[in-house]
Design an enzyme around this catalytic site. Structure first.
Site, PDB file in Angstrom:
ATOM      1  NE  ARG A 189      34.704  39.145  35.287  1.00  0.00           N
ATOM      2  CZ  ARG A 189      34.356  38.378  34.243  1.00  0.00           C
ATOM      3  NH1 ARG A 189      33.202  38.577  33.606  1.00  0.00           N
ATOM      4  NH2 ARG A 189      35.172  37.424  33.817  1.00  0.00           N
ATOM      5  CD  GLU A 242      29.121  37.079  38.731  1.00  0.00           C
ATOM      6  OE1 GLU A 242      29.656  36.047  38.283  1.00  0.00           O
ATOM      7  OE2 GLU A 242      28.889  38.073  38.045  1.00  0.00           O
ATOM      8  CG  HIS A 246      28.471  35.597  34.803  1.00  0.00           C
ATOM      9  ND1 HIS A 246      29.504  36.054  35.588  1.00  0.00           N
ATOM     10  CD2 HIS A 246      28.933  35.671  33.546  1.00  0.00           C
ATOM     11  CE1 HIS A 246      30.537  36.383  34.835  1.00  0.00           C
ATOM     12  NE2 HIS A 246      30.217  36.159  33.585  1.00  0.00           N
TER      13      HIS A 246
HETATM   14  C1  8YV Z   1      32.159  33.150  31.363  1.00  0.00           C
HETATM   15  C2  8YV Z   1      32.861  35.588  31.369  1.00  0.00           C
HETATM   16  O1  8YV Z   1      30.914  32.644  31.711  1.00  0.00           O
HETATM   17  O2  8YV Z   1      34.435  34.918  29.779  1.00  0.00           O
HETATM   18  C3  8YV Z   1      34.163  35.722  30.687  1.00  0.00           C
HETATM   19  O3  8YV Z   1      34.915  36.657  31.062  1.00  0.00           O
HETATM   20  O4  8YV Z   1      32.553  36.302  32.250  1.00  0.00           O
HETATM   21  C4  8YV Z   1      31.912  34.554  30.934  1.00  0.00           C
HETATM   22  O5  8YV Z   1      31.888  34.558  29.536  1.00  0.00           O
HETATM   23  C5  8YV Z   1      33.013  32.927  32.555  1.00  0.00           C
HETATM   24  O6  8YV Z   1      34.232  33.541  32.411  1.00  0.00           O
HETATM   25  C6  8YV Z   1      33.221  31.416  32.733  1.00  0.00           C
HETATM   26  O7  8YV Z   1      34.345  31.199  33.545  1.00  0.00           O
END
Ligand code: 8YV
Length: 331
Positions: free
Chosen positions: A243, A272, A293
């Site tokens: 993150r 983001e 991402h």
């Molecule tokens: C996803 C992510 O793209 O799962 C997570 O925490 O950051 C990514 O794998 C994202 O969450 C999609 O909402």
């Protein structure tokens, strides 16, 4: 006949998942190629029985205060739930679930890719061969990259993804080091051939590569602060597929501009989908590698995540505890 729950989904999902959702639920799907606005989210929480948000949908206390009495489940499409105020949701009788475990290997693959791709591009003078194959200024004596083998990798956050990164990195000859809230059991450490550092500061000061693989929580916000980034070696570089909020992005950009560290490879950002303009400029100078991402963005990964969302919703609607329930104590 039991009323089918109104399930509001904020982003387009894989076709096979949307088809299944229509079969099982009263599914309100988003086929615009845009994020939900705050007004869309307000309408969703007022009307839905179930909300399916993604990582950029902020489900905070202010929004939850506007939730209708029907909203009983937030089935996050994603592993990280830092976009959701889980405590407030639970206080309002709303269960929260996520999609753990099914994106571990994909995200670890992407992390390893950035560990490899980063230093191979991150140096002054790196060039991409132009389409016309005019090797402008090319020389067989160019030195455009750093050796990976034998380097020290410091993993910040040794959960499922961090451990999957360690397994890959060992195969590439990296020496594995880690800092974690809790030390891993000795058996796991031995399997990973990983060295634990109780002091994050001391680990950062000695590593060649830092991989950020911890969740974003109030305790990890800016964990790699400006002060800690200053501890890094000048030829070190930072990989972040976790993150953006875990790293002080402004401080990182400043250090990269000043050549105080060698570079960075980032798949996640503090705000983001906005990316710090300084990082974009640095990317043009080949000092950073930036991705939007994509850590878990495989076809199989998205379908697996969608299937977990469906199981969580169906289990909850059938009156059972959903398999991927998230509790504040877990964060
Ligand atoms: C996803 C992510 O793209 O799962 C997570 O925490 O950051 C990514 O794998 C994202 O969450 C999609 O909402």
């Amino acid at each position: 006949m039991k009323k089918r729950p109104l399930v509001v989904v904020t982003r387009r999902l894989p076709d096979v998942i949307e088809t299944r959702m229509r079969e099982l639920f009263d599914a309100r799907l988003n086929h615009d190629d845009r994020a939900f606005t705050s007004e869309d989210l307000v309408q969703a929480v007022r009307e839905a029985d179930v909300l399916v948000p993604t990582v950029t949908d902020r489900i905070d206390a202010a929004l939850l205060a506007q939730a209708g009495e029907n909203l009983r489940l937030i089935a996050n499409f994603g592993n990280g739930v830092d976009n959701i105020d889980v405590q407030t949701a639970n206080n309002r009788g709303i269960t929260v679930t996520n999609t753990p475990g099914v994106l571990t290997e994909d995200t670890a693959d992407m992390t390893m890719g950035l560990i490899l791709a980063g230093p191979r591009r991150i140096t002054e003078g790196a060039r991409v061969v132009p389409d016309e194959h005019e090797w402008t200024g090319w020389s067989p004596m160019w030195m455009l990259g750093r050796r990976i083998w034998g380097k020290r990798l410091g993993i910040v956050g040794m959960g499922r993804i961090g451990q999957a990164v360690a397994r890959r990195a060992r195969a590439f000859g990296l020496s594995i080091h880690y800092h974690n809230r809790r030390r891993l059991p000795a058996t796991v450490e031995d399997q990973l051939e990983a060295t634990y550092w109780e002091s994050l500061d001391q680990m950062l000061a000695r590593m060649d590569i830092i991989s950020v693989n911890c969740p974003h929580t109030p305790a990890t916000y800016h964990l790699l602060s400006a002060r800690r980034l200053k501890l890094l070696k000048r030829d070190a570089y930072v990989v972040n597929t976790a993150r953006g909020e875990v790293v002080d992005e402004t401080a990182l950009a400043r250090m990269l501009e000043a050549n105080e560290i060698a570079g960075a490879a980032l798949d996640v950002f503090e705000n983001e989908p906005a990316v710090n303009p300084k990082l974009v400029k640095l990317a043009r100078q080949n000092k950073v590698v930036l991705l939007p991402h994509l850590g878990s963005a495989t076809i199989e990964g998205r379908i697996d995540m969608g299937e977990k969302v469906i199981v969580n919703i169906k289990t909850f609607m059938d009156g059972h505890r959903p398999p991927d329930r998230v509790l504040p104590s877990m964060l």
